[in-house]
Scaffold this motif. Structure first.
Motif, short mmCIF file in Angstrom:
data_model
loop_
_atom_site.label_atom_id
_atom_site.label_comp_id
_atom_site.label_asym_id
_atom_site.label_seq_id
_atom_site.Cartn_x
_atom_site.Cartn_y
_atom_site.Cartn_z
N PHE A 465 -22.86 66.64 43.28
CA PHE A 465 -23.24 67.12 44.58
C PHE A 465 -22.76 68.35 45.01
O PHE A 465 -22.80 68.86 46.25
N LYS A 490 -28.16 66.07 50.00
CA LYS A 490 -26.99 65.38 50.77
C LYS A 490 -26.57 66.09 52.17
O LYS A 490 -26.50 65.49 52.97
N ARG A 491 -26.95 67.32 52.22
CA ARG A 491 -26.59 68.18 53.37
C ARG A 491 -27.66 67.73 54.52
O ARG A 491 -27.51 67.67 55.66
N GLU A 494 -26.88 64.14 55.69
CA GLU A 494 -25.48 64.22 56.42
C GLU A 494 -26.00 64.88 57.89
O GLU A 494 -25.40 64.31 59.06
N GLU A 499 -26.00 58.67 54.81
CA GLU A 499 -24.91 58.62 53.80
C GLU A 499 -25.94 58.76 52.36
O GLU A 499 -27.06 58.27 52.41
N ILE A 500 -25.21 59.50 51.22
CA ILE A 500 -25.84 59.41 50.31
C ILE A 500 -24.89 58.84 48.93
O ILE A 500 -23.65 59.35 49.31
N PHE A 514 -29.69 56.55 49.46
CA PHE A 514 -29.26 57.14 50.56
C PHE A 514 -29.80 56.29 51.94
O PHE A 514 -30.77 55.57 51.80
#
Length: 955
Positions: A465, A490-491, A494, A499-500, A514
């Motif tokens: 990541f 991921k960003r 978030e 979550e991932i 996720f």
């Protein structure tokens, strides 16, 4: 008790024992005195009663009333005597002295040999029997004879009733109680005085200590305590004085340290002020660097997208022409390379926006199922080209209408699924959506993507990541990519509050997951009710287990009963058995792989089901290429995997009810939002102005618009565009933004300034910039919408339709998106014989192939008019004409191998002859059998089958 003070505790300890003892002694003393008074009264009554009975014995025997009266009057003078009655043996009153008795004498209960005591509240009655004494007999004065006294000869001669008053005894009892209470009170009062004196001696020193401690707490550290108490308090005083002295020293030292720290802080603040000035300068430099970076990215996007627009556009145009396969392969390579480059640019821009904190997420109602299905449909060709099974599994408890950013959610799912397809060589890629938690309207949805690919080691997972990170060098060389897809995902997750993560093992595939923390959209349109298929029976054959599970899940939600089979032969056998029981299946669903598209076994299976068994078939296929597959002509209709829920329902509904099956693929999602204007579809082609300073891009837009059958005028600059707009009326303008001299924004502002009221022309920006700030600025500067380069024919077609109402007539698009509709009939639910039996045809024709062909041809020639005539006679109720026509048809079937049609015609003829009232079922079976034979003949080469039957049999 825990909250009591010292004073209260001392008072309780001093008074409680004394009060307890005083009360106990007082109660015992009072009880003893009262008992003694009562006993004394009883003893006096018994004594007076015995004396009076002895004295009155003679008087009672002789009935000497004056004697008895003198005795009773003398007794009345005794203390507490109230009244006296003397009774004879006949219960008669001889003498009554004193007032009327308070107690009543019951003659039946007078005692014989004992004293009876009757008590009331005011008196006590003593009833004593009067017994005669035995006489002494003198025998001839012979003193030598013994004298005998017979005690048993005593007899009752009367009774004495003596009543004593309680007045004196009651007074004595009250005197005893009062005396006891005075003694108790006096003892408690004396004890309270002593306890109060002791409490003051203990509390006052403690209060002095408390006051001293309070003064010390308030900061008077020079306070000292001297209470003059006992030894214990003296130890406490010494400790408090020592503590006060220590605190005083510590306070003085702390004050010194504070002064020193204040001086140091003043120096530090001066240093921080200098650093703040330096940081402010650095911040301005960073903002300037960020602005320069943003401008660089915008310019880089524009400079790269502009030539890419021409490359992709003209590549698509060339691929539509007549080219050799070698040339098409080269163009495909150019197109894929350009698309990869475009993807890299988009990833870098997204990453830049995230790093700069300028990413803004929408929160609008969306349909989660449609987003997932759109992504899976879009990526299905890539997966199917590698032979992978791509399956979406959306659990029934997952809400469809939720709040979120549909574009970003689709981007995340696309990244994960595309990544799984890229690293999987064989097997399957499965997306699962499940509800993890729910509280009121707040929900948490977990979406996972599992594959059967190469997997990842623990070292690779730790850096996966990170930006621009890939599994390893060899993987990067083999699979390519920027390494930004996962970090962008991921960003984004978030930012959405989710979550991932991943679970993977080298060589055993991976699971990327996720979570979405969102809410149920309360104002969204309600989900359509899909209940029309509830209770229907469907038989299902599928080679890919996970796809079968997904389709089974969808069918269960629709209320359909599914019968799974594992082979074509089992499918045929199951359908035959069900039809024999008159419980045939509504539809047979058959899922096949790419390598089975040309399978003769599956073609025979579909032919048997469609033409011989009258069972409608739905074929589930992978993504198909441009080649025509003959197997598709046999099935009633087909759907491309992965199966879409709404499309599956619509197709099954059409097959079950015999409607027109009209497959309409879902339109591709546009990369830019298109705002629809109200209006009706135009029949006349609009006139469009295209403006671009790049010759390649301008030529591309011109060619694309012309191919849509639309008039187009071009301009290479803003000045030229403004001039042509003044000379000619346009329905739509495509305006390039960045141009030398007068750019697109300035040109648009001048057009808006000179427009007449109510004649606003739609202007669409053509921009190579993809930043959100740029798009927002364009909309605020007068543009109605924007398209990001590179643009496609589909984008232009949609914008033109939404802005002008003109439906572009692209023959290729219409042919691809709107296949010819197909009218079908529902499945046959009951059948006992074959539709057409070639062997029976030859046998009935005495083994002559040409005769069998002629007889069958004659039957087919008459079937259509027979069908029309039977329908007309049945509707008119003309039984005689109907019987004649059915009899004729029955006779014709006797010489052809059509077992089912023969049986149904025979049953219909028999029912007509017997004048049965229930002809409806026989009529429907006969019509279905006729149509089935006609359908079989249309889709089978029966002439060739009849001519070559004996040859095949011989071989």
């Amino acid at each position: 008790m825990r909250k009591w003070g010292v004073k209260t505790r001392v008072m309780v300890l001093a008074l409680f024992p004394a009060i307890t003892i005083a009360l106990t002694l007082g109660i015992v003393f009072t009880y003893t005195q009262i008992s003694s008074i009562q006993n004394l009264l009883h003893e006096r009554g018994l004594s007076l009663g015995r004396q009076l009975t002895t004295a009155s014995e003679y008087g009672v025997i002789t009935s000497n009333r004056p004697l008895l009266l003198s005795l009773t009057n003398a007794t009345l003078e005794e203390k507490d005597v109230r009244s006296i009655i003397i009774l004879d043996s006949y219960h008669r009153s001889l003498v009554h002295s004193g007032p009327k008795m308070l107690s009543t004498i019951n003659p039946a209960k007078l005692p014989k040999d004992r004293v009876v005591i009757q008590e009331t509240d005011d008196s006590t009655l003593f009833i004593t029997p009067i017994q005669s004494q035995p006489l002494v007999t003198d025998h001839s004065l012979d003193k030598t004879q013994p004298q005998h006294i017979n005690a048993d000869n005593k007899s009752n001669v009367g009774w004495v009733a003596l009543e004593l008053s309680h007045a004196n005894s009651t007074v004595a009892q009250y005197q005893a109680i009062l005396t006891s209470c005075l003694i108790i009170f006096l003892g408690i009062f004396v004890n309270w005085l002593i306890a109060l004196k002791m409490t003051r001696g203990v509390i006052r020193p403690i209060e002095k200590v408390t006051r001293a401690v309070t003064e010390i707490k308030e900061g008077k550290l020079d306070t000292r305590v001297y209470s003059g108490g006992g030894e214990e308090l003296m130890l406490l005083e010494a400790g408090i004085n020592s503590m006060a002295e220590t605190l005083s020293k510590a306070h003085n030292e702390m004050q010194h340290n504070i002064d020193q720290a204040t001086e140091d802080l003043r120096e530090t603040l001066e240093t921080i002020e200098i650093q703040n000035i330096e940081l402010d300068i650095a911040r301005k430099e960073a903002l300037e660097a960020s602005r320069i970076k943003s401008e660089f990215l915008a310019n880089m996007s524009h400079e790269i997208r502009t030539p890419l627009n021409g490359i992709l556009g003209f590549t698509n145009l060339l691929m539509k022409g007549s080219l050799s396969q070698h040339q098409k392969d080269h163009l495909t390579t150019i197109k894929k390379s350009s698309e990869i480059l475009l993807t890299i640019i988009n990833d870098i821009l997204d990453f830049s926006k995230i790093e700069a904190g300028k990413l803004i997420l929408d929160r609008t109602p969306l349909k989660l199922r449609e987003i997932i299905e759109d992504v899976m449909t879009m990526l299905a060709p890539t997966a199917h080209s590698k032979g992978l099974d791509l399956v979406p599994l959306i659990y029934s408890d997952v809400p469809n209408n939720v709040l979120g950013d549909p574009l970003r959610i689709k981007q995340i799912i696309t990244n994960l699924v595309n990544n799984a397809i890229k690293f999987t060589q064989s097997g399957e890629v499965v997306l699962r959506a499940m509800l993890e938690a729910q509280k009121d309207n707040s929900i948490k949805i977990k979406i996972s993507v599992s594959d059967t690919g190469v997997g990842l080691s623990r070292v690779q997972q730790q850096s996966l990541f990170n930006a621009f990170a890939q599994a390893d060098a060899s993987t990067a060389r083999q699979y390519g990519g920027t390494g930004l897809g996962l970090v962008i995902s991921k960003r984004l997750i978030e930012e959405m509050g989710g979550e991932i993560g991943l679970e993977s093992e080298l060589g055993k595939g991976s699971i990327f997951w996720f979570t979405l923390a969102t809410e149920i959209a309360s104002n969204a349109s309600p989900e359509p009710t899909l209940e029309a298929l509830s209770g229907e029976r469907i038989v299902y054959l599928e080679n890919q287990a996970t796809t079968g599970l997904a389709v089974q899940h969808m069918l269960s939600n629709l209320g359909v009963h599914v019968k799974h089979v594992d082979s074509p032969s089992a499918l045929i056998s199951t359908v035959i058995k069900a039809q024999e029981k008159r419980k045939g299946f509504a539809v047979a669903i058959i899922g096949i792989n790419r390598h089975l598209m040309g399978s003769n076994q599956y073609k025979q299976l579909l032919s048997e089901l469609e033409y011989n068994r009258g069972c409608r078939t739905l074929l589930l296929t992978p993504t198909l290429d441009h080649h025509q597959h003959s197997i598709l002509d046999i099935a009633s209709t087909h759907l491309t995997k992965p199966v879409i829920y709404q499309r599956l329902y619509g197709t099954l509904h059409a097959l079950v009810n015999g409607d027109t099956v009209e497959p309409k693929p879902r339109l591709a999602e546009l990369p830019n939002p298109i705002h629809t204007l109200p209006g009706t579809t135009k029949s006349l082609a609009p006139t469009i102005l295209a403006v671009d300073d790049n010759d390649a891009n301008l030529k591309l837009v011109e060619v694309l618009i012309k191919e849509l059958g639309i008039n187009v005028v071009t301009a290479a600059s803003g000045f030229e565009a403004l001039t042509k707009w003044k000379l000619q009326k346009f329905d739509l303008i495509f305006m390039d933004v960045q141009m030398p001299g007068m750019d697109g924004i300035e040109t648009t502002e001048k057009i808006r300034a000179h427009e007449k009221s109510g004649q606003r022309i739609p202007i669409i920006a053509l921009t190579a910039h993809a930043l959100a700030e740029e798009k927002k600025t364009l909309l605020n500067k007068g543009f109605d919408d924007y398209l990001t380069k590179p643009i496609s024919e589909q984008q232009l077609q949609n914008v033109i339709y939404h802005r002008t109402g003109f439906q572009c007539a692209s023959p290729e698009l219409l042919e691809a998106d709107n296949p010819a509709p197909q009218t079908i009939k529902p499945s046959t639910r009951a059948r006992k014989a074959a539709c057409v039996d070639i062997a029976l045809c030859i046998k009935l024709a005495a083994g002559k192939n040409d005769l069998a062909e002629e007889l069958f041809s004659m039957l087919l020639e008459h079937l259509v008019p027979d069908l029309e005539a039977i329908q007309t006679f049945f509707e008119d109720g003309d039984r005689e004409a109907l019987l004649e026509r059915v009899h004729k048809l029955h006779g014709a079937t006797r010489y052809c191998g059509v077992p089912e049609l023969q049986e149904t015609a025979e049953r219909m003829e028999a029912a007509l002859k017997q004048k049965s009232d229930n002809l409806e079922a026989h009529y429907e079976d006969l019509i279905e059998a006729i149509e089935q034979v006609l359908r079989w003949a249309d889709y089978n080469n029966w002439q060739k089958a009849l001519r070559n039957f004996n040859k095949h049999k011989a071989t």
